[in-house]
Design a protein around this motif. Structure first.
Motif, PDB file in Angstrom:
ATOM      1  N   VAL A 230     -28.706  47.657 -98.530  1.00 11.88           N
ATOM      2  CA  VAL A 230     -28.660  47.077 -97.618  1.00 11.88           C
ATOM      3  C   VAL A 230     -27.134  47.339 -97.067  1.00 11.88           C
ATOM      4  CG1 VAL A 230     -28.545  44.631 -96.684  1.00 11.88           C
ATOM      5  CG2 VAL A 230     -30.239  45.279 -98.624  1.00 11.88           C
ATOM      6  N   PRO A 236     -31.191  42.962 -94.954  1.00 13.11           N
ATOM      7  CA  PRO A 236     -31.938  42.157 -95.988  1.00 13.11           C
ATOM      8  C   PRO A 236     -33.353  41.531 -95.447  1.00 13.11           C
ATOM      9  CG  PRO A 236     -29.737  41.024 -95.776  1.00 13.11           C
ATOM     10  CD  PRO A 236     -29.954  42.311 -94.644  1.00 13.11           C
ATOM     11  N   ALA A 257     -32.624  45.227-103.989  1.00 13.63           N
ATOM     12  CA  ALA A 257     -31.764  45.145-102.925  1.00 13.63           C
ATOM     13  C   ALA A 257     -30.572  45.427-103.289  1.00 13.63           C
ATOM     14  CB  ALA A 257     -31.996  43.719-102.123  1.00 13.63           C
TER      15      ALA A 257
END
Length: 408
Positions: A230, A236, A257
């Motif tokens: 990200v 996101p 993530a």
């Protein structure tokens, strides 16, 4: 798995999609190169030589190399729907106005498959239009554009085939690229996977139409474990959408993530870290401790309901998700004098595995390649002085379509 399928970054490479640099790169000038995401105007001849050598290395290792520039005209010849969809994505009524857009679309519909494919990839200048187009309709757009202005923009970044799509399990995912200069690349990849006879019967894993997710940010760390960067290119919200889709289709059980810098120097997670063996990763040391959230679903629960934990440090969270006590982390060199930070920013962490423990890397990443070999990784070096001008390494240049599954 069937003919196509990918469950890791390191399983033996069997089939891969590349794009040989072509006329689209001849469109780069000192005026437009920055807008088209190139640091310098490369030598197309040398770039093609480097790319051909890359193809040769992969072929010599037993991989089947498919070229997008060959598949696209075959797709257009096979499918009228592909022809119409390709033209629709390329011709902007907002830019050209309705009447000129209609005339340009009619002109493109009449082209032979090879010629249309060339326009969709290399673009089209106003000076290349037949003289009558836009004249009878008195198009102000036609009159006020210079002959070298683009009716259809070229796609010089198309050679980085990993960004516009990736395969997870037996399915392909079509991404959404963050920058306007690259947005149309996904339409061409989509045409091939959706309409080419070779891919008849394959299914989509994911298609982003909203929040950006770029394939260069997606790492298949292990079967069922997907890491997504990200940063500058992937949001996101994009990771959430991807995770829900993968969970719904049971293609993954864990999505990580990974927060990376909002910087072109970082660009993608795959620019900063790549798997080189089942338990080994080469990475920029600044990414090793990147804040990482674990996204999962409740076992047996609604796949649209996500559970998020963290953050932890990337290397530690990744090892835990993969079921490893720890990952073997090989850090890249950051000393420019070692050859790892040329003007183009390729620092050695963007490698392409052709099998567990065997990777292709740029030859100029001398110190990182030395470290990889010291860690027991076989390194196949290729020249990348021109290929690297678009800020992408061997992994960026290749979209694996089929890899052998890892044992166990």
């Amino acid at each position: 798995m069937g003919e196509f399928g990918v469950t890791s970054e390191v399983g033996e490479l069997r089939t891969v999609l590349l794009h040989r640099p072509g006329t689209e790169l001849a469109r780069l000038t000192e005026t437009n190169r920055d807008q088209l995401l190139f640091d310098v105007v490369p030598s197309l001849e040398r770039m093609r030589d480097e790319h051909d050598a890359f193809v040769g290395v992969l072929s010599d290792r037993g991989a089947e190399v498919l070229l997008l520039g060959e598949l696209l005209p075959q797709t257009i010849a096979h499918s009228g729907a592909a022809r119409i969809q390709g033209i629709s994505a390329a011709v902007s009524e907002r830019r050209l106005g309705p009447r000129l857009a209609a005339e340009v679309s009619a002109y493109l519909r009449a082209l032979a498959p090879d010629d249309l494919a060339n326009v969709l990839i290399a673009g089209l200048e106003f000076g290349e239009l037949p003289s009558g187009i836009g004249r009878s309709a008195m198009s102000l757009v036609r009159f006020m554009h210079a002959p070298t202005d683009f009716v259809v923009d070229p796609l010089p970044n198309l050679m980085f085939t990993r960004d516009s799509s990736f395969w997870v399990g037996e399915r392909f995912a079509i991404t959404r690229l963050a920058f306007a200069a690259r947005g149309r690349e996904t339409s061409l990849t989509d045409l091939v996977f959706a309409h080419h006879p070779r891919f008849l019967g394959t299914r989509r894993a994911y298609e982003s139409r909203t929040a950006p997710v770029e394939g260069g940010d997606v790492l298949l760390l292990a079967p069922g474990v997907v890491a997504v960067g990200v940063g500058e290119r992937t949001t996101p919200a994009g990771v959430e959408a991807l995770a829900r889709s993968l969970f719904r289709d049971e293609l993954a059980h864990t999505v990580l993530a990974v927060g990376i810098a909002q910087s072109r120097a970082y660009m993608h997670l795959g620019t900063m870290a790549t798997m080189v063996d089942t338990d080994a990763i080469v990475m920029n040391p600044q990414v090793r401790r990147a804040p990482t959230f674990t996204v999962s679903r409740v076992p047996g629960g609604d796949p649209d309901v996500l559970t998020v934990t963290g953050p932890g440090e990337f290397a530690d969270v990744a090892a835990s998700a993969m079921g490893e006590a720890r990952l073997r982390v090989i850090e890249t060199a950051l000393d420019p004098s070692a050859g790892d930070l040329p003007v183009y920013g390729a620092d050695g962490s963007n490698t392409l595995a052709v099998a567990p423990g065997i990777v292709v890397a740029y030859a100029h990443a001398t110190e990182t390649n030395r470290r990889l070999r010291a860690a027991g990784i076989e390194v196949i070096e290729i020249e990348g002085g021109e290929l690297g001008t678009g800020r992408g390494g061997p992994r960026c240049l290749a979209c694996p379509i089929a890899r052998a599954e890892l044992p166990g």
